[in-house]
Motif scaffolding. Sequence first.
Motif, mmCIF file in Angstrom:
data_model
loop_
_atom_site.group_PDB
_atom_site.id
_atom_site.type_symbol
_atom_site.label_atom_id
_atom_site.label_comp_id
_atom_site.label_asym_id
_atom_site.label_seq_id
_atom_site.Cartn_x
_atom_site.Cartn_y
_atom_site.Cartn_z
ATOM 1 N N VAL A 85 0.859 -1.195 0.000
ATOM 2 C CA VAL A 85 0.000 0.000 0.000
ATOM 3 C C VAL A 85 0.890 1.238 0.000
ATOM 4 O O VAL A 85 2.057 1.169 0.404
ATOM 5 C CB VAL A 85 -0.920 0.048 1.247
ATOM 6 C CG1 VAL A 85 -2.078 -0.928 1.115
ATOM 7 C CG2 VAL A 85 -0.130 -0.229 2.524
ATOM 8 N N ASP A 86 0.343 2.358 -0.423
ATOM 9 C CA ASP A 86 1.210 3.529 -0.599
ATOM 10 C C ASP A 86 1.570 4.212 0.709
ATOM 11 O O ASP A 86 2.430 5.086 0.730
ATOM 12 C CB ASP A 86 0.608 4.517 -1.604
ATOM 13 C CG ASP A 86 -0.758 5.035 -1.211
ATOM 14 O OD1 ASP A 86 -1.157 4.883 -0.036
ATOM 15 O OD2 ASP A 86 -1.451 5.598 -2.086
ATOM 16 N N TYR A 87 0.939 3.809 1.826
ATOM 17 C CA TYR A 87 1.351 4.416 3.098
ATOM 18 C C TYR A 87 2.470 3.631 3.776
ATOM 19 O O TYR A 87 2.931 3.989 4.851
ATOM 20 C CB TYR A 87 0.164 4.648 4.036
ATOM 21 C CG TYR A 87 -0.639 3.434 4.450
ATOM 22 C CD1 TYR A 87 -1.743 3.022 3.711
ATOM 23 C CD2 TYR A 87 -0.318 2.724 5.609
ATOM 24 C CE1 TYR A 87 -2.500 1.934 4.104
ATOM 25 C CE2 TYR A 87 -1.075 1.635 6.013
ATOM 26 C CZ TYR A 87 -2.166 1.241 5.258
ATOM 27 O OH TYR A 87 -2.903 0.162 5.646
ATOM 28 N N LEU A 88 2.916 2.547 3.121
ATOM 29 C CA LEU A 88 4.100 1.811 3.573
ATOM 30 C C LEU A 88 5.301 2.356 2.790
ATOM 31 O O LEU A 88 5.320 2.302 1.559
ATOM 32 C CB LEU A 88 3.926 0.317 3.299
ATOM 33 C CG LEU A 88 5.174 -0.559 3.439
ATOM 34 C CD1 LEU A 88 5.768 -0.497 4.845
ATOM 35 C CD2 LEU A 88 4.838 -2.007 3.066
ATOM 36 N N VAL A 89 6.270 2.909 3.513
ATOM 37 C CA VAL A 89 7.453 3.481 2.877
ATOM 38 C C VAL A 89 8.599 2.494 3.035
ATOM 39 O O VAL A 89 8.949 2.113 4.157
ATOM 40 C CB VAL A 89 7.812 4.842 3.530
ATOM 41 C CG1 VAL A 89 9.070 5.416 2.874
ATOM 42 C CG2 VAL A 89 6.635 5.804 3.401
ATOM 43 N N LEU A 90 9.164 2.049 1.915
ATOM 44 C CA LEU A 90 10.255 1.061 1.953
ATOM 45 C C LEU A 90 11.597 1.784 2.035
ATOM 46 O O LEU A 90 11.658 2.958 2.336
ATOM 47 C CB LEU A 90 10.160 0.149 0.723
ATOM 48 C CG LEU A 90 8.837 -0.637 0.621
ATOM 49 C CD1 LEU A 90 8.803 -1.477 -0.648
ATOM 50 C CD2 LEU A 90 8.640 -1.524 1.855
ATOM 51 N N GLY A 91 12.692 1.075 1.774
ATOM 52 C CA GLY A 91 14.025 1.670 1.881
ATOM 53 C C GLY A 91 14.761 1.100 3.072
ATOM 54 O O GLY A 91 14.412 0.031 3.590
ATOM 55 N N ILE B 149 5.901 -5.919 -1.002
ATOM 56 C CA ILE B 149 6.270 -5.986 0.403
ATOM 57 C C ILE B 149 5.077 -5.587 1.267
ATOM 58 O O ILE B 149 4.492 -4.517 1.060
ATOM 59 C CB ILE B 149 7.460 -5.029 0.710
ATOM 60 C CG1 ILE B 149 8.645 -5.319 -0.223
ATOM 61 C CG2 ILE B 149 7.861 -5.126 2.183
ATOM 62 C CD1 ILE B 149 9.277 -6.682 -0.049
ATOM 63 N N GLY B 150 4.730 -6.468 2.176
ATOM 64 C CA GLY B 150 3.660 -6.167 3.124
ATOM 65 C C GLY B 150 4.245 -5.803 4.474
ATOM 66 O O GLY B 150 5.468 -5.811 4.661
ATOM 67 N N PHE C 274 7.006 -3.060 14.473
ATOM 68 C CA PHE C 274 6.777 -3.066 13.033
ATOM 69 C C PHE C 274 7.749 -3.991 12.321
ATOM 70 O O PHE C 274 8.932 -4.061 12.664
ATOM 71 C CB PHE C 274 6.959 -1.622 12.536
ATOM 72 C CG PHE C 274 6.640 -1.421 11.085
ATOM 73 C CD1 PHE C 274 5.329 -1.326 10.649
ATOM 74 C CD2 PHE C 274 7.661 -1.300 10.153
ATOM 75 C CE1 PHE C 274 5.040 -1.124 9.306
ATOM 76 C CE2 PHE C 274 7.380 -1.099 8.814
ATOM 77 C CZ PHE C 274 6.066 -1.010 8.389
ATOM 78 N N THR C 275 7.255 -4.682 11.299
ATOM 79 C CA THR C 275 8.127 -5.522 10.487
ATOM 80 C C THR C 275 7.560 -5.614 9.074
ATOM 81 O O THR C 275 6.369 -5.352 8.863
ATOM 82 C CB THR C 275 8.284 -6.931 11.104
ATOM 83 O OG1 THR C 275 9.243 -7.668 10.347
ATOM 84 C CG2 THR C 275 6.962 -7.688 11.120
ATOM 85 N N THR C 276 8.412 -5.933 8.123
ATOM 86 C CA THR C 276 7.956 -6.087 6.738
ATOM 87 C C THR C 276 8.362 -7.456 6.224
ATOM 88 O O THR C 276 9.252 -8.111 6.783
ATOM 89 C CB THR C 276 8.566 -5.015 5.809
ATOM 90 O OG1 THR C 276 9.991 -5.096 5.895
ATOM 91 C CG2 THR C 276 8.101 -3.622 6.195
ATOM 92 N N PHE C 277 7.716 -7.882 5.154
ATOM 93 C CA PHE C 277 8.006 -9.201 4.578
ATOM 94 C C PHE C 277 7.468 -9.233 3.153
ATOM 95 O O PHE C 277 6.539 -8.482 2.813
ATOM 96 C CB PHE C 277 7.351 -10.309 5.426
ATOM 97 C CG PHE C 277 5.951 -9.977 5.843
ATOM 98 C CD1 PHE C 277 4.882 -10.185 4.995
ATOM 99 C CD2 PHE C 277 5.701 -9.398 7.100
ATOM 100 C CE1 PHE C 277 3.589 -9.863 5.375
ATOM 101 C CE2 PHE C 277 4.410 -9.068 7.482
ATOM 102 C CZ PHE C 277 3.356 -9.302 6.614
#
Lengths: 153, 418
Positions: free
Chosen positions: A8-14, A128-129, A113-116
Amino acid sequence: MGADIPLVDYLVLGDDPHLEANECVACGARFFDRRNACASCGAINSDGSGFKRVELPATGELTAFTIVSFAAPGIDVPFVAGVVDCGGTSVRANIVNVSPDPEHVATGMQVSFTTFGIGEDSEGTEAIGFGYEPVDEELRITEDATEKAEANS
Amino acid sequence: MSDVAEASSSAGATSQTGAASDQMWIVGIHMTKFGKRPDDDVVDLASEAALGALADAGMTVKDVGVLAAGNLMYAAHGVGQMLQKQIGQTGIPVYNVVNACATGATALRTAIMSVRSGEADVGLAVGVEKIAGAGLLSGGSRASDSPTWEASGRFGAVAPIDGRIGTEIMPGVFAQIGMEYGHRYGGADFELFARISEKNHGNSVLNPLAAYSKAMSLEQIMGDVMIAYPNTRPMCSANCDGAAAAVVVNGATLKKLTTEQQRRAVKISASVLTTDPWEEACQILPNVNTLTKNAAATAYEAAGVGPQDLDLVELHDCFATAELVHYDNLGLCSEGGAVDFFESGAPFRDGSMPVNVSGGLESKGHPIAATGIANIWEVATHMRGEAGDRQIEGAKVGLAHVIGLGSACGIHILERAA
Ligand SMILES: [Zn+2]
């Protein structure tokens, strides 16, 4: 291999993945979706200046949850869905890396918080969620532990 | 000065109910048998309810000046006109209404507002649904099925978010609503929610129109299929077919009816509809509390009664977890006191504040648009002293409540005629 893309666009990666909310400049109400105006104070967002992006803290408290046993194809069940209070801003998310049963999940627990990855498309781009996992390491199931458990069984 | 103040405050009250001179009344009401009705289509069910309500009122379709028809699944088809084409095309205005699980209450309120406005002397409201066998109902946020990730929708989602970012299935949403209450005030656990369900299934035994009239033990309820913890299958409202309808009139029209019709008339002391005001988190997990509290406050003020005056309550137990929070939201207990209220035995049918003596949505069934009139039927039937084995003796005042997620809350307070 393609680049990563956020679910989703409110998740900022990097380097430091995090969530960003749209905060109403006039009243401070926070939202995660694209805004036409503010549902709290009515401030209009015609040119995009009515809201600013604010980063949410990486940890929070689980204030409500459920353990879902039935879901659409492609969603592994059971899974834990909940609401996380991140410093006064509530976030909807799954609680991950935890045994999905009421003995291991409770309201009031601290989560981080975590991503996967959730899969690649036909061009190799990985989506990436995000979710939240227990801060308490005793409750947290790591991938290594899962693999070990599977190897032992 | 005081006259002015009084006039303005009574004007505020009339905005949702009406002054004594245009007091609104239910003179006919009917609920069909809920459950699987494979041989009846949506118009059959609507006709049965509408004709039943008219017969109960001692009227015919020719007496009706306005029709409000509530239905969710065939909303685009004009169920009101489909009904007219079976029971009478009299040329009257029809309002087809949709308001999630508050659709029936909204249809009733639409008929009430129309009659109160003077558009008609007699209004007919119908709620009908045919959803037996439908699966889990969810909010259904979906992204595109493109072979490459493509952001779409208001969250720029590249894949369906239901199940990936929390849950949109109703048992899961309402599970969290109950768990959040427990987090805030304590004392609410799986067993407590299951005992609420046990109460309602027990009540259903006395209701021949319920989809499931079978008592269930706590062990059966807790041991049944888990849908979304802590809601097991019997703790979820049953998708089923059904319809309900009501005939409403103003005071002037009531006076022209027979003594017997007047004796059986049920006073509509309050008819209120609210939506959820913005609060932190309300777009994350639907807040079903504030709009219910607001509706209850308005309804009690309009009716001039308080929760302590209620003889029975039919509230929206779409899930066992929902019933708990509405004890509090409707002011049946002190703030945060819903668990103690249940433990005291008050909401049982022999308690001080019987709740869902019909069996509630968990056993009576929840044909969505019918629900908001069926609960009015239940309360009205007790007001008339016609509820048979499950009659709450001497019931004079009752409250019916529905919540449609999204959200809409409908509350009606009914009183016995004399
Ligand atoms: Zn604002």
